[in-house]
Design an enzyme around this catalytic site. Structure first.
Site, PDB file in Angstrom:
ATOM      1  N   LYS A   1      -6.978  -0.452  -1.101  1.00 38.27           N
ATOM      2  CA  LYS A   1      -7.394  -0.851   0.240  1.00 38.27           C
ATOM      3  C   LYS A   1      -6.891  -2.275   0.519  1.00 38.27           C
ATOM      4  O   LYS A   1      -5.934  -2.739  -0.094  1.00 38.27           O
ATOM      5  CB  LYS A   1      -8.918  -0.751   0.351  1.00 38.27           C
ATOM      6  CG  LYS A   1      -9.459   0.669   0.202  1.00 38.27           C
ATOM      7  CD  LYS A   1      -9.173   1.501   1.439  1.00 38.27           C
ATOM      8  CE  LYS A   1      -9.857   2.850   1.388  1.00 38.27           C
ATOM      9  NZ  LYS A   1      -9.697   3.610   2.655  1.00 38.27           N
TER      10      LYS A   1
ATOM     11  N   ARG B   1       0.844  -1.197   0.000  1.00 43.73           N
ATOM     12  CA  ARG B   1       0.000   0.000   0.000  1.00 43.73           C
ATOM     13  C   ARG B   1       0.885   1.255   0.000  1.00 43.73           C
ATOM     14  O   ARG B   1       1.978   1.269   0.593  1.00 43.73           O
ATOM     15  CB  ARG B   1      -0.957  -0.018   1.198  1.00 43.73           C
ATOM     16  CG  ARG B   1      -1.987  -1.140   1.063  1.00 43.73           C
ATOM     17  CD  ARG B   1      -2.900  -1.249   2.256  1.00 43.73           C
ATOM     18  NE  ARG B   1      -3.807  -0.103   2.367  1.00 43.73           N
ATOM     19  CZ  ARG B   1      -4.750  -0.010   3.297  1.00 43.73           C
ATOM     20  NH1 ARG B   1      -4.907  -0.982   4.187  1.00 43.73           N
ATOM     21  NH2 ARG B   1      -5.544   1.051   3.348  1.00 43.73           N
TER      22      ARG B   1
ATOM     23  N   SER C   1      -4.365   9.733   0.910  1.00 43.57           N
ATOM     24  CA  SER C   1      -4.862   9.133   2.143  1.00 43.57           C
ATOM     25  C   SER C   1      -4.876  10.182   3.246  1.00 43.57           C
ATOM     26  O   SER C   1      -3.862  10.848   3.484  1.00 43.57           O
ATOM     27  CB  SER C   1      -3.984   7.950   2.573  1.00 43.57           C
ATOM     28  OG  SER C   1      -4.404   7.467   3.828  1.00 43.57           O
ATOM     29  N   SER C   2      -5.998  10.313   3.934  1.00 46.17           N
ATOM     30  CA  SER C   2      -6.066  11.211   5.091  1.00 46.17           C
ATOM     31  C   SER C   2      -5.206  10.677   6.232  1.00 46.17           C
ATOM     32  O   SER C   2      -4.872  11.420   7.163  1.00 46.17           O
ATOM     33  CB  SER C   2      -7.519  11.354   5.558  1.00 46.17           C
ATOM     34  OG  SER C   2      -8.016  10.123   6.053  1.00 46.17           O
TER      35      SER C   2
ATOM     36  N   ASP D   1     -15.154   3.668   2.378  1.00 49.09           N
ATOM     37  CA  ASP D   1     -15.377   2.364   2.991  1.00 49.09           C
ATOM     38  C   ASP D   1     -16.821   1.893   2.852  1.00 49.09           C
ATOM     39  O   ASP D   1     -17.109   0.708   3.048  1.00 49.09           O
ATOM     40  CB  ASP D   1     -14.994   2.398   4.475  1.00 49.09           C
ATOM     41  CG  ASP D   1     -13.491   2.425   4.683  1.00 49.09           C
ATOM     42  OD1 ASP D   1     -12.752   2.088   3.742  1.00 49.09           O
ATOM     43  OD2 ASP D   1     -13.051   2.789   5.789  1.00 49.09           O
TER      44      ASP D   1
END
Length: 419
Positions: free
Chosen positions: A330, A115, A160-161, A303
């Site tokens: 993910k 990732r 990505s946060s 999500d």
């Protein structure tokens, strides 16, 4: 482990605590100056990974009787932090380990070593940290050395946060003040709101103005001595969808409609599709509803896309999900995974560059469903089984333990069949 499932669901269910909030409160507690307890009536693999990694940094965290007892970190250098398959654990604690000067090595399993991490690592390298990767072409294992300094940071917000959350946890402990500029727009912005809320609970001052976050250095974490993790909207979403697509209502207890969790928007998304969802004194009641296709922007709620795809499969017409490209990175490629799952039920879907289209139909369990080792895929398939003809076999169903270990127990308690 394979599971064969079907059945009509009805009744009342209480989802597990929010793993997103549990991660954050555990980190705040471990970075504090005094012990505290965190009420969390169940745990999962991801929460356990964060507790394990904080212990490797020098905290002492124990779980018993629905409570985490947290003794703060006394830094242990050179530890190995096994993140399991938790992207949150890795991306949050990399910055934390860096600011503590822990010289730690991070490991992980599943898809986690593949990732994306480079944008966060580059930002840390510009502020005193060096990295060693131990496997060619993979992000993990990864060793970090040095001590993170404050200053001016730039981070992409469209990847990505979690990168930003990690820095927000770390920089209050840095020597000197910091500012973080977010470029490219911020996806999953509600998770940053959750981070800032957890920091405020710990008496940490962070200010966000537009695309810039301002963080004072040399602060001290101080959570209340007792605090509780709220219910998880990401898990509740499966039962809300099960109620609106099924034949009987389902009541979901223990959920806060005013929560900062972005996935509380499951209600808004489903109402846009025609769902009847009713807050009552007993809980949130999801009533059987005739759903219709809609266009849903999922930039802040990625999500939810797998379980919303199940709702779309039961709806009349086509549903188009927008801003979903990040789902490829993910626990699985969730766009490809859900396309395969839906096809197993005879439902047509189309994957675009940043879109996902689902054509509603009559689901029929035609072949075993691959979970792709992804908890949200497995749970979505189980919910879809409740309106599909035949018995659904889900391969690798044990992956639900990542976020919701008791999922199939709750499925059975609601009347579902487990074969």
């Amino acid at each position: 482990m394979n599971r064969k499932v079907n059945g009509i669901l009805q009744g009342t269910v209480t989802p597990p605590p929010s793993k997103s909030q549990a991660h954050r409160l555990l980190i705040c507690a471990a970075l504090g100056k005094r012990p505290c307890t965190i009420a969390c009536n169940s745990v999962n693999d991801d929460i356990t990974a964060t507790a394990r990694c904080l212990n490797a940094l020098g905290a002492r965290i124990e779980y018993s009787g629905g409570l985490f007892s947290v003794t703060p970190v006394k830094v242990q250098k050179g530890g190995t932090l096994d993140c399991g398959e938790s992207g949150s654990t890795l991306r949050f604690l990399l910055s934390v380990a860096a600011v503590l000067g822990a010289d730690a090595t991070f490991t992980g399993g599943g898809k986690l070593p593949t990732r994306p991490m480079s944008a966060l690592c580059e930002a840390l390298e510009q502020h005193g940290i060096s990295f060693t990767r131990h496997a060619e072409g993979l992000e993990l294992p990864l060793s970090c050395n040095g001590t993170l300094s404050g200053g001016s940071y730039t981070l992409p917000g469209n990847l990505s946060s979690q990168y930003l959350t990690g820095l927000l946890f770390a920089l209050p402990l840095a020597a000197g003040n910091s500012e973080i500029e977010i470029t490219g727009g911020l996806t999953s912005a509600s998770y940053i709101d959750m981070t800032i809320d957890a920091l405020r609970k710990a008496r940490i001052a962070v200010e966000k103005r537009g695309d810039i976050c301002f963080v004072a250095g040399n602060q001290e974490y101080s959570l209340p001595s007792n605090i509780e993790v709220e219910g998880d909207w990401s898990s509740a979403a499966f039962w809300v969808v099960a109620g609106v697509i099924g034949k009987k209502p389902i009541t979901i207890k223990g959920m806060d409609l005013g929560s900062l969790q972005g996935d509380r928007c499951i209600i808004d998304h489903l109402r846009a599709m025609g769902a009847f969802i009713e807050p009552t004194a007993e809980g949130i009641v999801a009533h059987p509803s005739q759903l219709f296709g809609a266009e849903l922007d999922c930039a802040d709620t990625p999500d939810l896309v797998p379980i919303l795809s199940v709702a779309a499969a039961a709806a009349q017409g086509e549903t188009l999900f927008l801003h979903v490209g990040r789902l490829r990175y993910k626990e699985s490629d969730r766009l490809a995974a859900m396309k395969a799952v839906l096809a197993s039920f005879g439902i047509t879907s189309v994957v675009g560059e940043d879109t996902f289209k689902v054509v509603g139909g009559e689901p029929v369990a035609q072949s075993p469903v691959d979970s792709f080792g992804d908890h949200r895929i497995a749970m979505s398939a189980a919910v879809l089984s409740t309106i599909a003809a035949g018995v659904t076999e889900i391969m690798g169903a044990e992956c639900v333990a990542k976020s919701y270990p008791s999922f199939f127990d709750d499925f059975a308690a609601l009347g579902g069949n487990l074969y």
